[in-house]
Design an enzyme around this catalytic site. Structure first.
Site, PDB file in Angstrom:
ATOM      1  N   HIS A 178     -34.466  -0.991   4.969  1.00 38.57           N
ATOM      2  CA  HIS A 178     -33.246  -1.370   4.252  1.00 38.57           C
ATOM      3  C   HIS A 178     -32.076  -0.491   4.666  1.00 38.57           C
ATOM      4  O   HIS A 178     -30.925  -0.904   4.586  1.00 38.57           O
ATOM      5  CB  HIS A 178     -33.469  -1.283   2.740  1.00 38.57           C
ATOM      6  CG  HIS A 178     -33.506   0.101   2.196  1.00 38.57           C
ATOM      7  ND1 HIS A 178     -34.588   0.943   2.403  1.00 38.57           N
ATOM      8  CD2 HIS A 178     -32.621   0.817   1.455  1.00 38.57           C
ATOM      9  CE1 HIS A 178     -34.341   2.104   1.820  1.00 38.57           C
ATOM     10  NE2 HIS A 178     -33.160   2.057   1.241  1.00 38.57           N
TER      11      HIS A 178
ATOM     12  N   LYS B 187     -43.418   7.950   7.736  1.00 34.49           N
ATOM     13  CA  LYS B 187     -44.296   9.126   7.757  1.00 34.49           C
ATOM     14  C   LYS B 187     -45.235   8.998   8.937  1.00 34.49           C
ATOM     15  O   LYS B 187     -45.580   7.883   9.355  1.00 34.49           O
ATOM     16  CB  LYS B 187     -45.100   9.231   6.462  1.00 34.49           C
ATOM     17  CG  LYS B 187     -45.529  10.652   6.122  1.00 34.49           C
ATOM     18  CD  LYS B 187     -44.343  11.481   5.645  1.00 34.49           C
ATOM     19  CE  LYS B 187     -44.778  12.862   5.174  1.00 34.49           C
ATOM     20  NZ  LYS B 187     -43.648  13.608   4.590  1.00 34.49           N
TER      21      LYS B 187
ATOM     22  N   THR C  54     -36.960  22.683   0.947  1.00 35.98           N
ATOM     23  CA  THR C  54     -37.878  22.065  -0.015  1.00 35.98           C
ATOM     24  C   THR C  54     -38.122  22.988  -1.194  1.00 35.98           C
ATOM     25  O   THR C  54     -38.115  22.554  -2.355  1.00 35.98           O
ATOM     26  CB  THR C  54     -39.202  21.699   0.674  1.00 35.98           C
ATOM     27  OG1 THR C  54     -38.940  20.887   1.822  1.00 35.98           O
ATOM     28  CG2 THR C  54     -40.101  20.939  -0.275  1.00 35.98           C
TER      29      THR C  54
ATOM     30  N   SER D  46     -32.436  17.688   5.828  1.00 31.87           N
ATOM     31  CA  SER D  46     -32.670  17.001   7.098  1.00 31.87           C
ATOM     32  C   SER D  46     -31.546  16.011   7.391  1.00 31.87           C
ATOM     33  O   SER D  46     -31.129  15.832   8.538  1.00 31.87           O
ATOM     34  CB  SER D  46     -34.011  16.264   7.064  1.00 31.87           C
ATOM     35  OG  SER D  46     -35.090  17.152   7.240  1.00 31.87           O
TER      36      SER D  46
ATOM     37  N   SER E  50     -20.813  21.821  13.912  1.00 29.16           N
ATOM     38  CA  SER E  50     -21.450  22.518  12.805  1.00 29.16           C
ATOM     39  C   SER E  50     -20.643  22.349  11.534  1.00 29.16           C
ATOM     40  O   SER E  50     -19.409  22.247  11.568  1.00 29.16           O
ATOM     41  CB  SER E  50     -21.590  24.012  13.119  1.00 29.16           C
ATOM     42  OG  SER E  50     -22.371  24.208  14.268  1.00 29.16           O
TER      43      SER E  50
ATOM     44  N   ARG F 209     -16.311  32.340  14.476  1.00 27.06           N
ATOM     45  CA  ARG F 209     -17.431  31.479  14.142  1.00 27.06           C
ATOM     46  C   ARG F 209     -18.570  32.290  13.567  1.00 27.06           C
ATOM     47  O   ARG F 209     -18.625  33.512  13.705  1.00 27.06           O
ATOM     48  CB  ARG F 209     -17.899  30.705  15.363  1.00 27.06           C
ATOM     49  CG  ARG F 209     -18.543  31.557  16.439  1.00 27.06           C
ATOM     50  CD  ARG F 209     -19.030  30.689  17.579  1.00 27.06           C
ATOM     51  NE  ARG F 209     -19.711  31.472  18.582  1.00 27.06           N
ATOM     52  CZ  ARG F 209     -20.269  30.958  19.667  1.00 27.06           C
ATOM     53  NH1 ARG F 209     -20.199  29.670  19.875  1.00 27.06           N
ATOM     54  NH2 ARG F 209     -20.884  31.735  20.529  1.00 27.06           N
TER      55      ARG F 209
END
Length: 527
Positions: A122, A163, A252, A389, A401, A464
């Site tokens: 989708h 996955k 995570t 991600s 960046s 930077r």
């Protein structure tokens, strides 16, 4: 808040929903027994959770107006369209199984089994990790791909779910062997159009990390992606020097932290002092939460909403670890850790926070809910990885960046604020009061090292971040905002349908409706 006054009112809310939506509730009870309650497969677990939420979603979609510009239709036709679209959303769209040989270091040949499942198209590309484990099979891969679809949707990441996995124990292979396996698997995925920056973007998972992702990116770049400037966007979780992003490793774990914090801070009765984490695994570095050790069977105590500290580190069996007393339990290992067999023995007083994918079976969750424990569902709680991600993928596609285009402007804006404060003080006190920025302030806006470069007689300053301080700050704030916004949506849905402690169903309702709306806006039709 969940829209209810206290935990006690939460406990009775689900029962009250029977009066509010009797037809819906009867359908839920009927559908939730469609698979073996004692030992459902991982895919059956996901399908059961889907069906539990489906009846609410159908009711929700039937009673709300269609998007602007949508053609009018009969009520019966609308029912068929909604049912048909939800039917399409349930199974995996594509599943790939490959078998290929590799040469071991001793000269022997071995056949390697690999899988990749794409649950939903989708939104594209599809997104999901690749794990290396002896437990990998087609059922696990399809279930995890399904969870990825709803994980992306619940945090508004515009990817379809996917996955992959290779059925090996990585500890039994040398680095050259693992490299050969990874590169060959990448080629197999590329030949079947199961990898690409606009098709399907893998990421690290159990048994894989930055090293494997760099092999995947390089293999794709040298084959199907040759000449494609976006080739390295075919995978996330890469090392920084290959286009990775600061903050991805701990994403995570940080997401789990923010997710728990959002729920327990919304309800004072859920706050506690102790928590247990079962095997941190790929939850990444929790260093930001003052956790320096990532060992299996680690017991962590003295949980606070603003920091995490280690008070005890005890060795126990995995079963005892899950059943030990605490306020908040974080199962963070494999799927199906809390089942009908041990759910009655779970002594976590208040919250089960699913750090892993699918750690709680449907029947076990019923027991936990009846025992007045809040289960924060996996596909919301561990969505920090896919959120960051997504940031990495955007960075690769944009070829710049985060913060590089804006940080100097923000630096000047901050100094303008200080100047404005100083001017206001002078106007009030009629005395010059210097406003000097602190060292912490200067470090924050400077980001990191500054390097002056002279080129063609024109001196300019190119400042930077050598360590990506600005990028990391942006990633962390973006992740925190995402987890907070998604938690509020889930809580609002739980309140709207009076789901009480059934937060998983609320999360599914939110994510399924978002996926459905994508199909509707895209003009999805049946042939």
């Amino acid at each position: 808040m969940f829209g209810l006054q206290c935990v006690s009112s939460l406990r009775g809310a689900f029962a009250r929903s029977k009066k509010c939506l009797p037809a819906v509730q009867n359908a839920v009870e009927k559908m939730s027994t469609s698979s073996d309650p004692k030992d459902p497969s991982f895919t059956q677990m996901c399908e059961g959770f889907f069906e539990n939420a489906r009846v609410y979603v159908e009711h929700r979609l039937l009673t709300k107006p269609d998007p602007p510009g949508y053609r009018p239709e009969k009520f019966e036709d609308k029912q068929h369209r909604i049912k048909g679209t939800l039917d399409v959303m349930k199974p995996c769209a594509d599943v790939l199984s490959v078998m290929f040989p590799i040469r071991r270091d001793n000269g022997a040949f071995e056949l390697i089994q690999g899988y990749r499942a794409q649950h939903s198209h989708h939104r594209t590309p599809c997104k999901g990790g690749i794990r290396y484990s002896d437990d990998v099979d087609i059922d696990e891969v399809q279930a995890l791909a399904t969870l990825m679809t709803y994980k992306c949707a619940v945090v508004d990441v515009p990817f379809g779910g996917a996955k992959g996995g290779i059925k090996i124990n990585p500890s039994k292979y040398s680095q050259p062997e693992l490299e050969r396996i990874t590169r060959r698997f990448t080629v197999e995925l590329a030949k079947k159009n199961f990898i690409g920056p606009g098709l399907d973007v893998p990421a690290p998972d159990m048994g894989t990390g930055e090293r494997e992702m760099s092999w995947i990116a390089d293999s794709f770049d040298m084959t199907l992606g040759y000449g494609n400037m976006n080739a390295y966007a075919c995978v996330t979780g890469k090392p920084i020097h290959l286009g990775g992003i600061h903050g991805r490793v701990s994403a995570t774990g940080r997401g789990v932290y923010h997710g728990i914090e959002n729920f327990i801070s919304s309800e004072p009765g859920l706050q506690g002092e102790t928590f247990i984490v079962q095997e941190l695994g790929v939850l990444g570095s929790w260093r930001q939460m003052e956790i320096s050790s990532m060992q299996m069977e680690l017991i962590l105590k003295n949980f606070r909403t603003k920091n995490w500290t280690i008070m005890a580190q005890l060795k126990m069996t995995e079963e005892n670890l899950l059943e030990a007393e605490c306020d908040t339990l974080v199962p963070a290992a494999n799927e199906k850790q809390i089942t009908l067999k041990n759910s009655h023995n779970i002594k976590a007083f208040k919250v089960i926070a699913e750090g892993a994918n699918g750690p709680t079976t449907p029947e076990a969750e019923k027991v936990l809910t009846e025992n007045k424990k809040l289960v924060i569902p996996d596909f919301y709680l561990n969505a920090g990885g896919v959120t960051v991600s997504y940031f990495e993928w955007l960075k690769n596609i944009n070829h710049v960046s985060f913060g590089r285009l804006t940080w100097k402007y923000e630096k000047e804006a901050n100094f303008n604020i200080l100047g404005s404060v100083q001017e206001s003080l002078y106007n009030h006190f009629k005395e010059a009061i210097p406003i000097k920025p602190s060292a912490e302030f200067l470090q924050k806006i400077a980001g990191a090292n500054e390097k002056d470069i002279v080129h063609s007689g024109l001196e300019f300053t190119m400042e930077r971040s050598a360590k990506g301080a600005n990028e990391k700050d942006i990633v962390h704030s973006g992740l925190e905002f995402t987890m907070e916004r998604s938690a509020k949506q889930i809580m609002h849905c739980a309140s709207e349908y009076e789901l009480g402690l059934d937060i998983r169903t609320a999360a599914y309702i939110v994510s399924m409706e978002k996926v459905y709306n994508t199909y509707t806006v895209a003009g999805f039709t049946f042939t």
